[in-house]
Design an enzyme around this catalytic site. Structure first.
Site, PDB file in Angstrom:
ATOM      1  N   GLU A  15       0.820  -1.218   0.000  1.00  0.00           N
ATOM      2  CA  GLU A  15       0.000   0.000   0.000  1.00  0.00           C
ATOM      3  C   GLU A  15       0.852   1.265   0.000  1.00  0.00           C
ATOM      4  OE1 GLU A  15      -0.835  -2.665   1.738  1.00  0.00           O
ATOM      5  OE2 GLU A  15      -2.822  -3.141   0.931  1.00  0.00           O
ATOM      6  N   HIS A  69     -10.588  -5.205  10.420  1.00  0.00           N
ATOM      7  CA  HIS A  69     -11.221  -5.081   9.098  1.00  0.00           C
ATOM      8  C   HIS A  69     -12.555  -4.349   9.155  1.00  0.00           C
ATOM      9  CE1 HIS A  69      -8.257  -8.108   8.048  1.00  0.00           C
ATOM     10  NE2 HIS A  69      -8.563  -7.981   6.780  1.00  0.00           N
TER      11      HIS A  69
END
Lengths: 341, 327
Positions: free
Chosen positions: B60, B129
């Site tokens: 990322e 998450h």
């Protein structure tokens, strides 16, 4: 990747072949301008004209001068917060740089960036960046854009040796090699990440070897020899331009000043003796001696050059001092642009 | 009008903008060969090829920075984060690079980039998450922050985001991808920074955005059966915030509930409440109430997760409370 394996062996680049006397004059002048400019930066910092963090390049001038000499006008440069010397070597106006350091409206970033963030869009100088390692993916991204457009420019991405321990470096180099991006990752190994010696920070001391992890061509070169830096960078630039292949180039140099203006030059993390030993290979002296031996410059010529450069720096100082502070209404400018499309 | 899922609406926006401007490319994990972790990029690799639909390694920080670098020199990247939870690894590139370069270059380098992906809780994905990060990025000058709740808004706003010359952070919702709604057949964009009244009423205002806008509409429909008429102000964009739409509604209803998926402390709702107290102090008939996630990391167990999330019942209770009605 067969092509990319051409230069896996590291070799210190050779001497002055490939440069003309005139090019050597330009390199000498570039280094001397950087030196005299930054000596005045130190003075201005002591006088409070320059504030914040100010990281001097003194001792490393051959890296900026030599590497920049290997580029075309349409190539791109991205670098760290130790960016004065490289900006000068790329041709940014000494006036605009000094005005930026003084926090004035005629600065190359309108007084918004300061020492660590010099930019010049017209010269494809994509800035000094302040987060160690953070700009390395940006350099890869510039390479990506070049490849996307099918251009033959190159992105030269400077960084200090401490960057090689960051995740950003690893991620960017992996993708640059995977996608064959036209980027030269140039490590200015000045031996210390702030006060931490390379050997105390990196598991590998010959840091160009890091490139092996990415199957990337690599080399190291003496960073106090501007001709060697130029030659090694030219080779890496050629590989990027003609083969769209990145290179990791380790340039071994040394900074003669502290990490920034706020720390001691020696005494804590390095000894005075070590510093003095390295100062014997002042990059300006190294080239001057080579040129003197070749009869290309004498003491009078050197003195004249020095006077010229000092005058440029004085002019930059005067310009910066006369430049107004940024208008207060500029505080809220440059946060967002109006969208044109 | 056609009935389209939120997922397909985003897909249409990407496709149309990539057809319109060849500087636009999509980069991220699984966007190409896999057709998108949530299938938002389905078919794009086949249409545009691998230079414009770029599968990345799991990096990322790296690929967000590659996007910023490409944007510095004139491309218009759309960076997909598989979820915003993973984007925390890239936050340096969003905050320190994309949001800062225009300012610290004195106006020389604008960064036309979109960072997008699903945000907020889905179902039983637990703590790492299930997070809503709007407030983190809405805090940062130099960014625009968008969070659409319907397919129509998602398409129109993504098209605007891609055309914007600034960095735009675009929050989608995992639980929204399958939701359906009317989407115009003809070309349209929705300007960034404009709220929309999703329901009109004069008893109470609910200010919200993103996935919570759907919930607010359900709340309004249910309350209407009891004769309670609610204004639902769907901000759609968090930064810049359409404060005028909020204050116009609160001046009409004199009561407000602020609904968001994120946590309470320093949340987007706190900013909304600040605007209300400054601009509508004399209009308020009751203190503003906030509905948000419980101040805990998201638990896994169904019953605990339910207890942690804002929902229709909690929001109805809040509306009744600001109206001084019994539960």
């Amino acid at each position: 990747m067969a092509q990319a394996k051409i230069k896996k062996k590291a070799e210190p680049a050779a001497g002055s072949e490939g440069t003309t006397a005139e090019e050597r004059q330009v390199l000498l002048r570039s280094m001397l301008l950087q030196r005299r400019f930054e000596e005045r930066c130190a003075e201005a910092y002591a006088l409070g004209r320059i504030g914040g963090f100010c990281h001097l390049y003194i001792g490393q001038e051959a890296v900026g001068a030599g590497a920049m000499a290997a580029l075309r006008a349409d190539d791109y440069i991205i670098t760290t917060y130790r960016d004065h010397g490289q900006a000068l070597a790329r041709g940014l106006s000494p006036r605009a740089i000094m005005a930026e350091l003084f926090g004035r409206s005629d600065g190359c970033a309108r007084g918004k960036g300061g020492s660590m963030h010099l930019f010049d869009r017209s010269l494809n100088f994509l800035g000094g960046h302040g987060i160690v390692g953070g700009h390395v993916p940006l350099g890869a991204g510039v390479g990506f854009a070049i490849k996307y457009r099918g251009g033959d420019q190159v992105c030269l991405c400077f960084m200090g040796e401490s960057v090689v321990n960051t995740g950003a470096f690893h991620e960017a180099l992996n993708m640059a090699s995977l996608w064959k991006l036209p980027v030269v990752f140039l490590i200015e190994n000045n031996r210390y990440g702030m006060g931490t010696a390379l050997e105390r920070a990196s598991s590998i001391h010959d840091i160009y070897l890091r490139a092996a992890s990415y199957d990337m061509p690599r080399a190291y070169v003496d960073g106090q020899d501007v001709l060697a830096v130029r030659s090694a960078t030219l080779e890496a630039v050629r590989r990027a331009r003609t083969e769209s292949t990145p290179t990791l180039l380790e340039v071994r140099t040394y900074r003669f000043m502290g990490h920034s203006m706020s720390d001691a030059v020696s005494g804590t993390y390095r000894t005075k003796a070590e510093l003095e030993e390295h100062m014997k290979r002042d990059p300006i002296m190294v080239l001057r001696i080579q040129m003197q031996e070749a009869g290309e410059i004498d003491d009078a010529g050197m003195a004249k050059l020095d006077e010229d450069v000092k005058a440029i720096v004085q002019d930059a100082w005067d310009f910066a001092e006369a430049s107004p502070e940024p208008p207060l209404e500029s505080l809220h400018e440059d946060v967002l642009v109006e969208t044109s499309t | 009008m056609s009935t389209v899922t939120y997922r397909d609406a985003l897909n249409q926006a990407l496709k149309e903008e990539m057809q319109r401007d060849d500087r636009v490319f999509l980069m991220g994990e699984e966007v190409g060969v896999y057709q998108g972790a949530y299938k938002v990029s389905k078919g794009l690799l086949q249409e545009f090829g691998e230079m414009r639909v770029v599968d990345t390694p799991i990096t990322e920080l790296g690929f967000a920075g590659i996007g910023v670098g490409a944007a510095m020199v004139g491309l218009r990247p759309v960076i997909e984060f598989m979820t915003w939870n993973f984007a925390l690894l890239a936050i340096d590139q969003v905050v320190n690079a994309a949001a800062k370069l225009l300012y610290m270059s004195g106006g020389q380098f604008n960064i036309p980039i979109v960072f997008r992906g699903p945000n907020g809780a889905a179902l039983q994905l637990s703590a790492q998450h299930s997070q809503a990060f709007e407030s983190w990025l809405a805090h940062i000058p130099g960014l625009k922050v968008v969070s659409p709740g319907t397919p129509r808004d998602a398409k129109g706003l993504l098209k605007s985001a891609i055309r914007d010359d600034n960095p735009v952070v675009f929050f989608e919702g995992e639980m929204l991808y399958n939701t359906k709604g009317d989407v115009p057949d003809e070309e349209y964009v929705i300007p960034i920074g404009q709220a929309e009244l999703k329901r009109e009423g004069d008893h109470c205002t609910i200010v919200t955005y993103g996935k919570s806008a759907l919930m607010a509409v359900q709340v309004a429909d249910q309350l209407e059966k009891d004769g309670i008429r609610v204004d639902v102000v769907d901000l759609r964009t968090i930064r810049p915030m359409d404060v005028a739409a909020i204050t116009a509604s609160v001046r009409k209803t004199n009561r407000a509930v602020v609904l968001e998926e994120g946590w309470e402390v320093c949340g987007v709702g706190a900013q909304i409440v600040d605007h209300i107290q400054r601009d509508c102090f004399d209009d308020l008939d009751a203190p503003v109430i906030r509905v948000h996630q419980a101040d805990v990391p998201m638990p896994y167990a169904k019953n605990l997760e339910r207890a942690a999330k804002p929902d229709v019942a909690k929001t109805i209770a809040a509306v009744k409370k600001v109206m001084y009605l019994p539960d």
